[in-house]
Design a protein around this motif. Structure first.
Motif, PDB file in Angstrom:
ATOM      1  N   ALA A 358      -9.413   9.147  -0.785  1.00  0.00           N
ATOM      2  CA  ALA A 358     -10.205   7.914  -0.865  1.00  0.00           C
ATOM      3  C   ALA A 358      -9.401   6.723  -1.384  1.00  0.00           C
ATOM      4  N   ARG A 359      -8.711   6.880  -2.500  1.00  0.00           N
ATOM      5  CA  ARG A 359      -8.015   5.742  -3.106  1.00  0.00           C
ATOM      6  C   ARG A 359      -6.850   5.249  -2.237  1.00  0.00           C
ATOM      7  N   PRO A 360      -5.958   6.136  -1.789  1.00  0.00           N
ATOM      8  CA  PRO A 360      -4.887   5.639  -0.912  1.00  0.00           C
ATOM      9  C   PRO A 360      -5.413   5.106   0.422  1.00  0.00           C
ATOM     10  N   TRP A 361      -6.526   5.664   0.911  1.00  0.00           N
ATOM     11  CA  TRP A 361      -7.083   5.190   2.185  1.00  0.00           C
ATOM     12  C   TRP A 361      -7.529   3.744   2.080  1.00  0.00           C
ATOM     13  N   SER A 362      -8.136   3.376   0.974  1.00  0.00           N
ATOM     14  CA  SER A 362      -8.574   1.987   0.815  1.00  0.00           C
ATOM     15  C   SER A 362      -7.383   1.039   0.851  1.00  0.00           C
ATOM     16  N   LYS A 363      -6.256   1.464   0.294  1.00  0.00           N
ATOM     17  CA  LYS A 363      -5.045   0.648   0.359  1.00  0.00           C
ATOM     18  C   LYS A 363      -4.535   0.547   1.798  1.00  0.00           C
ATOM     19  N   ILE A 364      -4.599   1.681   2.517  1.00  0.00           N
ATOM     20  CA  ILE A 364      -4.115   1.713   3.895  1.00  0.00           C
ATOM     21  C   ILE A 364      -4.933   0.764   4.769  1.00  0.00           C
ATOM     22  N   ILE A 365      -6.244   0.830   4.646  1.00  0.00           N
ATOM     23  CA  ILE A 365      -7.124   0.000   5.469  1.00  0.00           C
ATOM     24  C   ILE A 365      -6.920  -1.481   5.161  1.00  0.00           C
ATOM     25  N   LYS A 366      -6.761  -1.802   3.900  1.00  0.00           N
ATOM     26  CA  LYS A 366      -6.557  -3.200   3.519  1.00  0.00           C
ATOM     27  C   LYS A 366      -5.232  -3.708   4.075  1.00  0.00           C
ATOM     28  N   LEU A 367      -4.188  -2.891   3.970  1.00  0.00           N
ATOM     29  CA  LEU A 367      -2.875  -3.283   4.475  1.00  0.00           C
ATOM     30  C   LEU A 367      -2.879  -3.396   6.001  1.00  0.00           C
ATOM     31  N   ALA A 368      -3.670  -2.561   6.668  1.00  0.00           N
ATOM     32  CA  ALA A 368      -3.742  -2.581   8.132  1.00  0.00           C
ATOM     33  C   ALA A 368      -4.611  -3.724   8.643  1.00  0.00           C
ATOM     34  N   GLY A 369      -5.321  -4.393   7.737  1.00  0.00           N
ATOM     35  CA  GLY A 369      -6.162  -5.512   8.140  1.00  0.00           C
ATOM     36  C   GLY A 369      -7.438  -5.093   8.831  1.00  0.00           C
ATOM     37  N   LEU A 370      -7.943  -3.907   8.528  1.00  0.00           N
ATOM     38  CA  LEU A 370      -9.165  -3.407   9.142  1.00  0.00           C
ATOM     39  C   LEU A 370     -10.341  -3.570   8.177  1.00  0.00           C
ATOM     40  N   PRO A 371     -11.576  -3.537   8.673  1.00  0.00           N
ATOM     41  CA  PRO A 371     -12.752  -3.673   7.804  1.00  0.00           C
ATOM     42  C   PRO A 371     -12.755  -2.639   6.686  1.00  0.00           C
ATOM     43  N   ALA A 372     -13.261  -3.022   5.537  1.00  0.00           N
ATOM     44  CA  ALA A 372     -13.238  -2.148   4.364  1.00  0.00           C
ATOM     45  C   ALA A 372     -14.096  -0.895   4.551  1.00  0.00           C
ATOM     46  N   ASP A 373     -15.079  -0.943   5.476  1.00  0.00           N
ATOM     47  CA  ASP A 373     -15.945   0.218   5.671  1.00  0.00           C
ATOM     48  C   ASP A 373     -15.386   1.213   6.691  1.00  0.00           C
TER      49      ASP A 373
END
Length: 448
Positions: A358-373
């Motif tokens: 969960a925690r690293p995934w939120s970083k990945i999604i933010k860095l990839a520029g994708l929606p937080a959900d």
């Protein structure tokens, strides 16, 4: 029974008016009798049932409609209403006696606790510590009125009211998980205590917790991501892996989830020997979902050479039975005079729970520029939709993702329509005649 029953006329108020004061009985069946207690002012209905050894048990069930009060089916009963109530009371009392014969009668609450305990034992045997079932059932069942109801007295209405209460504030997917957990708990208890429960208990559970088709038919193909977004996620995972000193563990997990479309619970059980380099294939363990059907232990899934190269370091010099995907565990060092407390690598081991991502995934999604959900399960949706749009048969796509063709058709219908549309386009022919088509060619019949 030692005496023959002298049946009294009880069916009408006028017939009961002619009776003497006291108790009068009429048989409903061989072991259950409807009684009427004549008093100076009206009368009351009773029931008695045979318990064996020449003994009866008796209970009052309501007031008789002797003219001063009209029957309402609740506290004032007509003769027919009294017969129905008497049979129900006797039946329920006998069920109570049978259910309590070998100890306290099992309840919904005890069924839930037994199910949680059995689940914990299975998880411990697998080396896992999954608590979500315990949390869901404790919060939504054990703390509700439903938990106090005895299994032999459980009705479809009880289950329906409880299920309706869940819909307030909970997502439909969450409701389905809770309902499925409770169904499993109740079915297990019904089988365990079947000698103490009515024969219809299993049907009550099935009907009361039946799946509503309108709730399950959700389109999941909308959650699928374009291939470009998948590549951005993988690139971001590589960056986060490097920045946070994962040593390749995080990238390999995201890569395997993306390349196979499998569930986290499956890929975390992959062993080193499951990676077949010569065949460019990963043998993914099948899920533990489902009951009563035999399944193969693994599913062979082809992976690209790029993914294979990223996985090579995970198998170098390791035994075949060791976990393919591992990660570092950390422990906190005590503070010293020179430095504050800090977390340091302690030992390596397999991934345990999806929450670790969960925690690293939120970083990945933010860095990839994708929606937080955007959730990791989107990688599975994307894999299914990608194969459907590539024209693979639905049954093959279902088999590669360890699910059923029905579930694929139910949840990914838009992707199937797109694929079939491309195939059917080849069968389209011109139907409107052109000017050239209007030329009539004469047949050469030759000279006579």
């Amino acid at each position: 029974m030692s005496k023959t029953l002298n049946e009294a006329a009880l069916s009408t108020p006028n017939a009961r008016k002619a009776l003497a004061e006291g108790n009068h009985w009429r048989g409903i069946n061989a072991d259950v009798h409807l009684g009427y207690r004549k008093q100076k002012r009206g009368g009351r209905w009773m029931v008695r049932w045979y318990r064996g050894d020449q003994k009866y048990k008796q209970a009052t069930i309501g007031t008789a409609d002797d003219g001063k009060m009209e029957a309402n089916g609740a506290d004032c009963l007509s003769f027919e209403q009294a017969k129905t109530r008497a049979a129900k009371v006797a039946s329920q009392a006998r069920a109570d006696e049978i259910a309590s014969a070998d100890g306290p009668a099992p309840t919904v609450g005890s069924a839930v606790q037994d199910h949680i305990a059995a689940h914990d034992v299975r998880q411990a045997a697998r080396g896992e510590s999954k608590r979500d079932i315990r949390v869901r059932l404790t919060k939504h069942v054990s703390r509700s009125r439903l938990a106090t109801i005895a299994l032999h007295a459980l009705t479809e209405s009880d289950l329906g009211k409880w299920r309706a209460s869940l819909a307030d504030g909970l997502a439909s997917a969450t409701v389905r998980r809770i309902v499925n957990d409770l169904r499993a708990a109740l079915n297990a208890a019904a089988m365990k205590h079947r000698a103490r429960l009515p024969a219809e208990t299993m049907m009550v559970i099935k009907a009361g917790l039946a799946t509503v088709d309108a709730e399950t038919a959700q389109a999941r193909d909308k959650a699928a991501l374009p291939d470009a977004d998948i590549r951005r996620i993988i690139q971001a995972a590589s960056t986060v892996d490097s920045d946070d000193d994962w040593g390749g563990d995080l990238l390999r997990m995201v890569l395997v989830l993306s390349a196979t479309g499998s569930r986290f619970s499956q890929v975390k059980r992959n062993a080193v020997a499951d990676l077949q380099i010569a065949q460019n294939r990963l043998m993914v363990p099948t899920s533990r979902k489902g009951r009563g059907k035999k399944k193969a232990s693994h599913i062979g899934i082809r992976i690209g050479s790029d993914v294979l190269e990223e996985l090579r370091p995970a198998i170098a010099g390791r035994r075949g039975k060791e976990p393919l995907l591992e990660r570092w565990r950390h422990k906190q060092e005590k503070a010293t005079e020179d430095q504050p407390p800090r977390w340091v690598k302690s030992e390596r081991g397999p991934w345990l729970n999806a929450t670790e991502l969960a925690r690293p995934w939120s970083k990945i999604i933010k860095l990839a520029g994708l929606p937080a959900d955007t959730v990791p399960y989107a990688l599975r949706h994307s894999s299914i939709v990608r194969q459907l749009r590539a024209g693979l048969p639905v049954r093959l796509v279902a088999a590669l993702h360890d699910t059923s063709a029905r579930m694929i058709e139910l949840h990914y219908s838009a992707a199937i329509v797109d694929a079939l549309d491309d195939l059917s386009a080849g069968a389209v022919i011109p139907l409107v005649a052109t000017s050239e088509d209007n030329v009539v060619r004469l047949r050469n019949e030759g000279r006579r």
